[in-house]
Design a protein around this motif. Structure first.
Motif, PDB file in Angstrom:
ATOM      1  N   ALA A  83      -7.722   0.453   4.465  1.00  0.00           N
ATOM      2  CA  ALA A  83      -6.266   0.585   4.408  1.00  0.00           C
ATOM      3  C   ALA A  83      -5.832   1.896   5.054  1.00  0.00           C
ATOM      4  O   ALA A  83      -4.806   1.954   5.748  1.00  0.00           O
ATOM      5  N   PHE A  84      -6.607   2.959   4.835  1.00  0.00           N
ATOM      6  CA  PHE A  84      -6.266   4.257   5.424  1.00  0.00           C
ATOM      7  C   PHE A  84      -6.503   4.266   6.931  1.00  0.00           C
ATOM      8  O   PHE A  84      -5.652   4.707   7.711  1.00  0.00           O
ATOM      9  N   MET A  96      -1.301  -0.161   3.230  1.00  0.00           N
ATOM     10  CA  MET A  96      -0.723   1.026   2.608  1.00  0.00           C
ATOM     11  C   MET A  96       0.794   1.025   2.704  1.00  0.00           C
ATOM     12  O   MET A  96       1.460   1.893   2.152  1.00  0.00           O
ATOM     13  N   SER A  97       1.347   0.061   3.427  1.00  0.00           N
ATOM     14  CA  SER A  97       2.797  -0.002   3.574  1.00  0.00           C
ATOM     15  C   SER A  97       3.454  -0.783   2.446  1.00  0.00           C
ATOM     16  O   SER A  97       4.668  -0.781   2.327  1.00  0.00           O
ATOM     17  N   GLY A  98       2.688  -1.481   1.638  1.00  0.00           N
ATOM     18  CA  GLY A  98       3.248  -2.218   0.513  1.00  0.00           C
ATOM     19  C   GLY A  98       3.527  -3.667   0.807  1.00  0.00           C
ATOM     20  O   GLY A  98       3.808  -4.444  -0.096  1.00  0.00           O
ATOM     21  N   GLY A 157     -11.580  -3.557  10.008  1.00  0.00           N
ATOM     22  CA  GLY A 157     -10.565  -3.396   8.973  1.00  0.00           C
ATOM     23  C   GLY A 157      -9.487  -4.452   9.036  1.00  0.00           C
ATOM     24  O   GLY A 157      -8.940  -4.859   8.003  1.00  0.00           O
ATOM     25  N   ARG A 158      -9.165  -4.937  10.224  1.00  0.00           N
ATOM     26  CA  ARG A 158      -8.165  -6.011  10.344  1.00  0.00           C
ATOM     27  C   ARG A 158      -8.651  -7.285   9.658  1.00  0.00           C
ATOM     28  O   ARG A 158      -7.863  -8.022   9.057  1.00  0.00           O
ATOM     29  N   HIS A 197      -3.065  10.382  -0.150  1.00  0.00           N
ATOM     30  CA  HIS A 197      -3.536   9.493  -1.214  1.00  0.00           C
ATOM     31  C   HIS A 197      -3.966   8.158  -0.597  1.00  0.00           C
ATOM     32  O   HIS A 197      -3.247   7.164  -0.679  1.00  0.00           O
ATOM     33  N   PRO A 198      -5.141   8.122   0.037  1.00  0.00           N
ATOM     34  CA  PRO A 198      -5.568   6.913   0.732  1.00  0.00           C
ATOM     35  C   PRO A 198      -5.795   5.730  -0.190  1.00  0.00           C
ATOM     36  O   PRO A 198      -5.870   4.600   0.268  1.00  0.00           O
TER      37      PRO A 198
END
Length: 532
Positions: A62-63, A125-127, A183-184, A377-378
């Motif tokens: 995510a980071f 990480m964007s929600g 990661g994708r 805050h990763p």
């Protein structure tokens, strides 16, 4: 044609007909050929995701996804120019601008959805998941293009780095590109087809830049005013022919922003060469010596340069949004405006809101604290399950319909088989019954496809509950008769967009490129902060 006046799907529009009605045949046909592949790979992606997921990997991928975004590169690229690497900076601008533009071009051309959620869980990480289409992966395109280009430079005879530094940069480059691409898949944002195509596109763009980039630079340096105008018109023509999507997808916004960056970069580079002023050489300076004085100058350059960028956008964007609507209304009356779908024409509004909730490539100054907090805050991330865009919702409905038709077809075949097989029932009764095979986990994932409920998201912060590495799947309504209006009402939609925003983005981002390449270095040279 695919929506009613209240923004919901037309009452008589079947989910399977949406893209057939919205797209011409030459775009609809390849979409339908590729769609089964997207659906086929989804349960395998979900199976892999659950097998390898841990809270630590969730946070890591995510980071690192932030390192493949447009925002990261818009922050990183100015550092190259202001710290003495203008040639590398120009190459990166060409790569990233073309990568964002052409991956967005293909996305809007084919309108292919991301792999279904559920069964996939999307980690970000964007929600929330991106509102864009899935094919191809822009993250993969950017990461591979940058990695291939950097590796080509590191392996070229002109590279002057020592063996240790060269080896370290090789390692960092491989870690970077592998983290972004894998990661994708891990985060459930893209499928194998998305990232493979993105990687191929990125590699091709890197090849073009490494092979023909110097020729493009030479052309710009030797060009006359007419030659530069041809380049400008070519960029504007590409913006105009960018395909219109079937859904309200923001791919076009990013394409326009980076088209503006390319436009401003070419103008700045040409003017730098034509001006012949003394500060041109300072822009071409080598890397600074990192003694205390030079480090202080570098820090001041970065702070002052970033401040210039934010001041430029803070002043230019509201000005353009205030001045352009009357101009567009006049052009519209003359029939000179070619409207785009999902953009409101100037004749339909009186003014553009001052504060637009926008998907900005370069964040607003007020967003910097939250951006820094996210980086610090990763583990702050969101895990989302269910449709989160129009494309997601239509794919969920379409897959439900597909399964319903298959169920009806299999039911009819089963009835006919039962009637035909009654004559041999006595022979079968003499044999011992066979135990039915328990459905595999892969089949379980396939069964979840098309059962999405909208807007379901759980937050995963620094505290992990128990030893579970995944968020439990909720119970979903699998019926094809589920309330379609509710499904579309709860998904996240892009805000209302205005026709004047296209020209505004071109002006703002071309100005940003000019400031980075020419304006800021000129100021630095005047106040004694030039790179040496």
């Amino acid at each position: 044609m695919g929506h009613s006046t209240n923004g919901q799907p037309d009452a008589g529009l079947r989910s399977l007909d949406h893209y057939r009605n919205q797209l011409p045949l030459w775009r609809y046909w390849p979409r339908q050929k590729l769609l089964p592949l997207i659906r086929f790979e989804t349960p395998y992606l979900a199976w892999c995701q659950e097998k390898i997921r841990t809270p630590t990997l969730d946070s890591y991928f995510a980071f690192t996804a932030n390192l493949g975004t447009h925002t990261f590169f818009m922050i990183f690229l100015p550092i190259l120019f202001w710290c003495g690497y203008p040639s590398l900076g120009r190459g990166m601008v060409h790569l990233l601008a073309s990568g964002v533009f052409f991956s967005g071009f293909i996305k809007d051309l084919l309108c292919l959805p991301r792999p279904l959620s559920p069964p996939l869980q999307r980690i970000t990480m964007s929600g929330s998941a991106a509102l864009e289409y899935g094919f191809p992966s822009t993250h993969s395109t950017n990461a591979v293009s940058v990695a291939v280009y950097v590796l080509s430079l590191l392996n070229s005879p002109e590279c002057t780095l020592g063996p240790s530094a060269n080896l370290a940069l090789h390692g960092l480059t491989y870690i970077y590109v592998i983290s972004i691409v894998l990661g994708r898949l891990y985060c459930g944002m893209h499928g194998f087809c998305d990232v493979i195509t993105g990687c191929l596109l990125g590699g091709f763009l890197a090849y073009l830049q490494y092979t023909y980039g110097p020729m493009i630079d030479d052309y710009i340096l030797a060009a006359t005013g007419k030659g530069v105008m041809v380049v400008i018109l070519l960029i504007l023509a590409l913006v105009r022919v960018h395909p219109e999507p079937a859904d309200d997808c923001p791919c076009f916004d990013d394409s326009v922003a980076f088209a503006g960056v390319t436009l401003g970069a070419q103008i700045a580079y040409w003017h730098l060469a034509q001006s012949g002023t003394g500060w041109y050489e300072s822009v071409q300076a080598s890397a600074p010596n990192f003694d205390l004085v030079e480090m202080t100058k570098t820090a001041l350059r970065l702070v002052l340069g970033v401040l210039l960028l934010f001041v430029w956008r803070a002043m230019t964007k509201p000005f353009m949004l205030r001045v352009l609507p009357p101009v567009f209304r006049g052009l519209e009356k003359l029939g000179l405006i070619l409207p785009r779908r999902f953009f409101t024409n100037a004749s339909q509004y009186s003014r553009v809101p001052t504060h637009l909730k926008d998907h900005e490539v370069l964040p607003n100054l007020s967003e910097i604290p939250s951006f820094i907090t996210t980086i610090r805050h990763p583990r702050r991330r969101a895990i989302s399950v269910g449709p989160q865009s129009e494309a997601d919702a239509y794919e969920t409905l379409a897959y439900r319909e597909k399964r319903r038709r298959e169920s009806l077809s299999n039911g009819n075949k089963a009835t006919a088989t039962t009637e035909a097989g009654q004559t041999s029932s006595s022979a079968r009764e003499a044999q011992p019954p066979k135990l039915s095979r328990r459905p595999s986990k892969l089949n379980d994932y396939e069964h979840m496809m098309g059962t999405g409920a909208p807007g379901l998201a759980t937050s995963a912060d620094t505290v992990c509950q128990g030893t579970s590495s995944t968020v439990p799947f909720p119970e979903f309504d699998a019926g094809i008769e589920a309330d379609k209006e509710e499904l579309f009402a709860q998904i996240k939609r892009p805000r209302v967009r205005y026709d004047v925003e296209v020209v505004t983005k071109l002006v703002v981002y071309s100005g940003i490129a000019w400031i980075v390449m020419e304006g800021a270095p000129l100021l630095f040279s005047q106040i004694g902060l030039a790179a040496h």
